[in-house]
Design a protein around this motif. Structure first.
Motif, PDB file in Angstrom:
ATOM      1  N   LEU A 118      -6.566   1.064   0.136  1.00 32.65           N
ATOM      2  CA  LEU A 118      -7.233  -0.152  -0.294  1.00 32.65           C
ATOM      3  C   LEU A 118      -8.119   0.206  -1.467  1.00 32.65           C
ATOM      4  CD1 LEU A 118      -7.275  -0.355   3.114  1.00 32.65           C
ATOM      5  CD2 LEU A 118      -8.215  -2.534   2.486  1.00 32.65           C
ATOM      6  N   SER A 119      -8.213  -0.684  -2.433  1.00 30.57           N
ATOM      7  CA  SER A 119      -9.129  -0.455  -3.551  1.00 30.57           C
ATOM      8  C   SER A 119      -9.686  -1.794  -4.005  1.00 30.57           C
ATOM      9  CB  SER A 119      -8.428   0.255  -4.714  1.00 30.57           C
ATOM     10  OG  SER A 119      -7.466  -0.601  -5.302  1.00 30.57           O
ATOM     11  N   TYR A 120     -10.905  -1.742  -4.533  1.00 26.34           N
ATOM     12  CA  TYR A 120     -11.558  -2.944  -5.043  1.00 26.34           C
ATOM     13  C   TYR A 120     -12.213  -2.615  -6.373  1.00 26.34           C
ATOM     14  CZ  TYR A 120     -15.080  -6.467  -5.921  1.00 26.34           C
ATOM     15  OH  TYR A 120     -15.834  -7.431  -6.533  1.00 26.34           O
ATOM     16  N   GLU A 121     -12.133  -3.555  -7.301  1.00 28.42           N
ATOM     17  CA  GLU A 121     -12.894  -3.444  -8.541  1.00 28.42           C
ATOM     18  C   GLU A 121     -13.239  -4.841  -9.030  1.00 28.42           C
ATOM     19  OE1 GLU A 121     -10.545  -1.175 -11.304  1.00 28.42           O
ATOM     20  OE2 GLU A 121      -8.724  -2.224 -10.774  1.00 28.42           O
ATOM     21  N   TYR A 122     -14.322  -4.926  -9.782  1.00 30.77           N
ATOM     22  CA  TYR A 122     -14.735  -6.177 -10.387  1.00 30.77           C
ATOM     23  C   TYR A 122     -14.701  -5.957 -11.887  1.00 30.77           C
ATOM     24  CZ  TYR A 122     -17.333 -10.462 -11.294  1.00 30.77           C
ATOM     25  OH  TYR A 122     -17.701 -11.711 -11.732  1.00 30.77           O
ATOM     26  N   ILE A 123     -13.742  -6.623 -12.552  1.00 28.64           N
ATOM     27  CA  ILE A 123     -13.527  -6.423 -13.987  1.00 28.64           C
ATOM     28  C   ILE A 123     -13.394  -7.784 -14.671  1.00 28.64           C
ATOM     29  CG2 ILE A 123     -11.972  -5.460 -15.727  1.00 28.64           C
ATOM     30  CD1 ILE A 123     -11.078  -3.408 -13.676  1.00 28.64           C
ATOM     31  N   ASP A 124     -14.097  -7.948 -15.768  1.00 26.69           N
ATOM     32  CA  ASP A 124     -13.993  -9.168 -16.579  1.00 26.69           C
ATOM     33  C   ASP A 124     -14.143 -10.443 -15.748  1.00 26.69           C
ATOM     34  OD1 ASP A 124     -13.579  -7.618 -18.860  1.00 26.69           O
ATOM     35  OD2 ASP A 124     -11.395  -7.622 -18.583  1.00 26.69           O
ATOM     36  N   GLY A 125     -15.111 -10.439 -14.840  1.00 23.13           N
ATOM     37  CA  GLY A 125     -15.356 -11.636 -14.032  1.00 23.13           C
ATOM     38  C   GLY A 125     -14.333 -11.864 -12.934  1.00 23.13           C
ATOM     39  N   LYS A 126     -13.573 -10.833 -12.581  1.00 24.35           N
ATOM     40  CA  LYS A 126     -12.540 -10.984 -11.557  1.00 24.35           C
ATOM     41  C   LYS A 126     -12.730  -9.957 -10.437  1.00 24.35           C
ATOM     42  CE  LYS A 126      -9.302 -10.573 -14.678  1.00 24.35           C
ATOM     43  NZ  LYS A 126      -8.108 -10.570 -15.495  1.00 24.35           N
ATOM     44  N   ASN A 127     -12.605 -10.433  -9.191  1.00 21.13           N
ATOM     45  CA  ASN A 127     -12.480  -9.550  -8.042  1.00 21.13           C
ATOM     46  C   ASN A 127     -11.017  -9.144  -7.963  1.00 21.13           C
ATOM     47  OD1 ASN A 127     -15.116  -9.737  -6.519  1.00 21.13           O
ATOM     48  ND2 ASN A 127     -14.624 -11.918  -6.697  1.00 21.13           N
ATOM     49  N   ILE A 128     -10.760  -7.847  -7.877  1.00 22.77           N
ATOM     50  CA  ILE A 128      -9.385  -7.342  -7.797  1.00 22.77           C
ATOM     51  C   ILE A 128      -9.315  -6.416  -6.585  1.00 22.77           C
ATOM     52  CG2 ILE A 128      -7.544  -6.067  -8.958  1.00 22.77           C
ATOM     53  CD1 ILE A 128      -9.031  -6.797 -11.630  1.00 22.77           C
ATOM     54  N   LEU A 129      -8.641  -6.887  -5.559  1.00 18.66           N
ATOM     55  CA  LEU A 129      -8.503  -6.123  -4.321  1.00 18.66           C
ATOM     56  C   LEU A 129      -7.035  -5.782  -4.114  1.00 18.66           C
ATOM     57  CD1 LEU A 129      -9.801  -5.063  -1.661  1.00 18.66           C
ATOM     58  CD2 LEU A 129      -9.280  -7.305  -0.687  1.00 18.66           C
ATOM     59  N   ARG A 130      -6.753  -4.489  -3.943  1.00 21.79           N
ATOM     60  CA  ARG A 130      -5.368  -4.044  -3.752  1.00 21.79           C
ATOM     61  C   ARG A 130      -5.208  -3.406  -2.380  1.00 21.79           C
ATOM     62  NH1 ARG A 130      -6.277  -2.452  -8.966  1.00 21.79           N
ATOM     63  NH2 ARG A 130      -4.989  -3.511 -10.484  1.00 21.79           N
ATOM     64  N   ILE A 131      -4.092  -3.734  -1.746  1.00 27.06           N
ATOM     65  CA  ILE A 131      -3.714  -3.037  -0.527  1.00 27.06           C
ATOM     66  C   ILE A 131      -2.339  -2.420  -0.747  1.00 27.06           C
ATOM     67  CG2 ILE A 131      -5.120  -4.451   1.008  1.00 27.06           C
ATOM     68  CD1 ILE A 131      -2.571  -5.964   1.825  1.00 27.06           C
ATOM     69  N   ARG A 132      -2.125  -1.249  -0.164  1.00 25.15           N
ATOM     70  CA  ARG A 132      -0.835  -0.567  -0.295  1.00 25.15           C
ATOM     71  C   ARG A 132      -0.364  -0.177   1.086  1.00 25.15           C
ATOM     72  NH1 ARG A 132       0.825   4.756  -0.838  1.00 25.15           N
ATOM     73  NH2 ARG A 132       2.692   5.030  -2.082  1.00 25.15           N
TER      74      ARG A 132
END
Length: 145
Positions: A118-132
């Motif tokens: 799992l990873s999370y980042e906040y970039i350019d006003g966006k929450n980006i959550l990834r699951i693998r």
């Protein structure tokens, strides 16, 4: 890669789940892994629907990507709501009885336990959550055992 952008509402969880399941079925995803992914979608998309834009409704994008060797699926949730890192929430104390635990956090804890990454980042006003999730093929059993 497949992508779906839809209003982040609780009512749209089945639409998102169906969208992802379509890809999983094409990959021959084992049922156990598909059920774990479906629970993760319910929890993570549900969190976006409940908290990201409240009291308003905003869009969320769900992206499905496939990796080969080993076969794995990566599902990315993107929203423009309030910054929130669900991975930063401390895990609930599962040694306590249910009525002694604080409310909340169990769903994300379950996602952490069932996904491979799992990873999370906040970039350019966006929450980006990834699951693998690795998609191991189910072993074929022959005979009685």
């Amino acid at each position: 890669m497949r992508e779906l952008t839809i209003d982040a509402t609780i009512e749209n969880i089945p639409v998102v789940t169906g969208f992802v399941d379509e890809s999983l079925e094409e990959l021959g995803c084992p049922l156990k892994a598909q059920m774990q992914i479906d629970i993760a979608i319910d929890e993570l998309f549900g969190n976006i629907a409940n908290y990201a834009y409240k009291p308003d409704v905003g869009p969320a994008t769900v992206r499905v990507e496939v990796e080969e060797d080993p076969l794995a699926v990566i599902i990315t949730f993107i929203d423009h709501g309030r910054p929130f890192d669900p991975l930063g929430v401390s895990d609930p104390d599962t040694t306590l009885k249910a009525d002694e635990r604080k409310i909340g956090g169990l769903g994300v804890f379950l996602v952490k336990k069932t996904m491979d990454e799992l990873s999370y980042e906040y970039i350019d006003g966006k929450n980006i959550l990834r699951i693998r999730k690795k998609l191991k093929s189910e072993k074929k059993h022959h005979g009685l055992f």
